[in-house]
Enzyme design. Sequence first.
Site, PDB file in Angstrom:
ATOM      1  N   GLY A 124       0.781  -1.238   0.000  1.00  0.00           N
ATOM      2  CA  GLY A 124       0.000   0.000   0.000  1.00  0.00           C
ATOM      3  C   GLY A 124       0.808   1.281   0.000  1.00  0.00           C
ATOM      4  O   GLY A 124       0.314   2.326   0.423  1.00  0.00           O
ATOM      5  N   ASN A 133       1.641   3.009  -2.609  1.00  0.00           N
ATOM      6  CA  ASN A 133       0.981   3.937  -3.542  1.00  0.00           C
ATOM      7  C   ASN A 133      -0.284   4.527  -2.909  1.00  0.00           C
ATOM      8  O   ASN A 133      -0.570   5.709  -3.086  1.00  0.00           O
ATOM      9  CB  ASN A 133       0.660   3.258  -4.873  1.00  0.00           C
ATOM     10  CG  ASN A 133       1.876   3.190  -5.780  1.00  0.00           C
ATOM     11  OD1 ASN A 133       2.270   4.193  -6.382  1.00  0.00           O
ATOM     12  ND2 ASN A 133       2.495   2.023  -5.862  1.00  0.00           N
ATOM     13  N   ILE A 178      -9.640  -7.329 -13.427  1.00  0.00           N
ATOM     14  CA  ILE A 178     -10.887  -6.563 -13.293  1.00  0.00           C
ATOM     15  C   ILE A 178     -11.962  -7.195 -14.181  1.00  0.00           C
ATOM     16  O   ILE A 178     -11.731  -7.425 -15.374  1.00  0.00           O
ATOM     17  CB  ILE A 178     -10.648  -5.086 -13.701  1.00  0.00           C
ATOM     18  CG1 ILE A 178      -9.604  -4.451 -12.783  1.00  0.00           C
ATOM     19  CG2 ILE A 178     -11.945  -4.294 -13.654  1.00  0.00           C
ATOM     20  CD1 ILE A 178      -9.958  -4.430 -11.315  1.00  0.00           C
ATOM     21  N   ASN A 227      -4.678   2.499 -13.492  1.00  0.00           N
ATOM     22  CA  ASN A 227      -3.761   1.511 -12.917  1.00  0.00           C
ATOM     23  C   ASN A 227      -2.349   2.081 -12.949  1.00  0.00           C
ATOM     24  O   ASN A 227      -1.992   2.831 -13.853  1.00  0.00           O
ATOM     25  CB  ASN A 227      -3.817   0.233 -13.764  1.00  0.00           C
ATOM     26  CG  ASN A 227      -2.874  -0.848 -13.261  1.00  0.00           C
ATOM     27  OD1 ASN A 227      -2.849  -1.164 -12.066  1.00  0.00           O
ATOM     28  ND2 ASN A 227      -2.078  -1.419 -14.157  1.00  0.00           N
ATOM     29  N   HIS A 254       1.556   0.861 -13.274  1.00  0.00           N
ATOM     30  CA  HIS A 254       2.378  -0.293 -13.630  1.00  0.00           C
ATOM     31  C   HIS A 254       3.851   0.110 -13.516  1.00  0.00           C
ATOM     32  O   HIS A 254       4.231   1.169 -14.014  1.00  0.00           O
ATOM     33  CB  HIS A 254       2.058  -0.775 -15.053  1.00  0.00           C
ATOM     34  CG  HIS A 254       2.820  -2.014 -15.400  1.00  0.00           C
ATOM     35  ND1 HIS A 254       2.464  -3.256 -14.919  1.00  0.00           N
ATOM     36  CD2 HIS A 254       3.951  -2.189 -16.121  1.00  0.00           C
ATOM     37  CE1 HIS A 254       3.348  -4.147 -15.349  1.00  0.00           C
ATOM     38  NE2 HIS A 254       4.249  -3.526 -16.079  1.00  0.00           N
TER      39      HIS A 254
HETATM   40  C1  GAR Z   1       3.707  -1.290  -7.203  1.00  0.00           C
HETATM   41  O1  GAR Z   1       5.059  -1.329  -7.601  1.00  0.00           O
HETATM   42  C2  GAR Z   1       2.798  -1.292  -8.422  1.00  0.00           C
HETATM   43  O2  GAR Z   1       3.320  -0.555  -9.490  1.00  0.00           O
HETATM   44  C3  GAR Z   1       2.755  -2.761  -8.750  1.00  0.00           C
HETATM   45  O3  GAR Z   1       2.630  -3.391  -7.482  1.00  0.00           O
HETATM   46  C4  GAR Z   1       3.317  -2.595  -6.504  1.00  0.00           C
HETATM   47  C5  GAR Z   1       2.385  -2.346  -5.349  1.00  0.00           C
HETATM   48  O4  GAR Z   1       3.059  -1.706  -4.280  1.00  0.00           O
HETATM   49  N1  GAR Z   1       1.662  -3.069  -9.626  1.00  0.00           N
HETATM   50  C6  GAR Z   1       1.736  -3.996 -10.576  1.00  0.00           C
HETATM   51  O5  GAR Z   1       2.717  -4.682 -10.775  1.00  0.00           O
HETATM   52  C7  GAR Z   1       0.476  -4.124 -11.431  1.00  0.00           C
HETATM   53  N2  GAR Z   1       0.728  -4.907 -12.610  1.00  0.00           N
HETATM   54  P1  GAR Z   1       2.260  -0.971  -3.122  1.00  0.00           P
HETATM   55  O6  GAR Z   1       1.225  -1.967  -2.569  1.00  0.00           O
HETATM   56  O7  GAR Z   1       3.320  -0.648  -2.104  1.00  0.00           O
HETATM   57  O8  GAR Z   1       1.614   0.258  -3.695  1.00  0.00           O
END
Ligand code: GAR
Length: 208
Positions: A12, A14, A94, A108, A110
Amino acid sequence: MLKLAVCVSGGGTNLQAIMDAIDSGAITDTSIEVVISNNKDAYALERAKAHGIHAICISPKDYESRAAFNEDFLAQLNSYHVDLVVLAGFLVVIPEQMIKEYRNRIINIHPSLIPSFCGTGYYGLKVHEGALARGVKITGATVHFVDEGTDTGPIILQKAVAVQEGDTPEILQRRVMEEAEWKIMPQAIDLIARGKVSVVDGHVKISE
Ligand code: GAR
């Protein structure tokens, strides 16, 4: 007021960047109505609760079938009447009906420069493992609208990050988060909140 649902699966960070940007005013006129996790142990749920934000868990594992999960996920999301769904490290596909009903209203993040290192199988650390295995010198992050494909929707913002000698997937992941993800995700939400983002012929236009 732009009302958000933020969907999470893990740490979490982000989500934290979004909450902090709302508090500091870097994201304007926006509120988080609900945080939705597919994983009851996600630390993101603690972050939401610590911030006084309503947080719920909806997991495919708790349903008889994927169709039953998809239907209830959409019904629960609809009950919050949000304007924008933010996928902040959400690792569940989704449902198609949700994509239809929320066309250009789901974004999203990425952790690569799409179209590199994206699509099925590229998520989390695997993205950075792929970048290091290929030996790229530049990677980064992308915020995009979600369409029926995997990481194929209209691109809103991207930011480049240098790969450095001796990087491990974990070190690179952290740098991409710090230098790119935690900046462009709040920026994209603020642009949308201020009505600056439109999709024309499948491409994003950002107005001044
Ligand atoms: C982040 O690096 C995000 O970009 C990635 O998962 C991580 C979540 O971190 N998402 C993907 O790979 C989607 N394909 P967080 O829970 O600390 O935000």
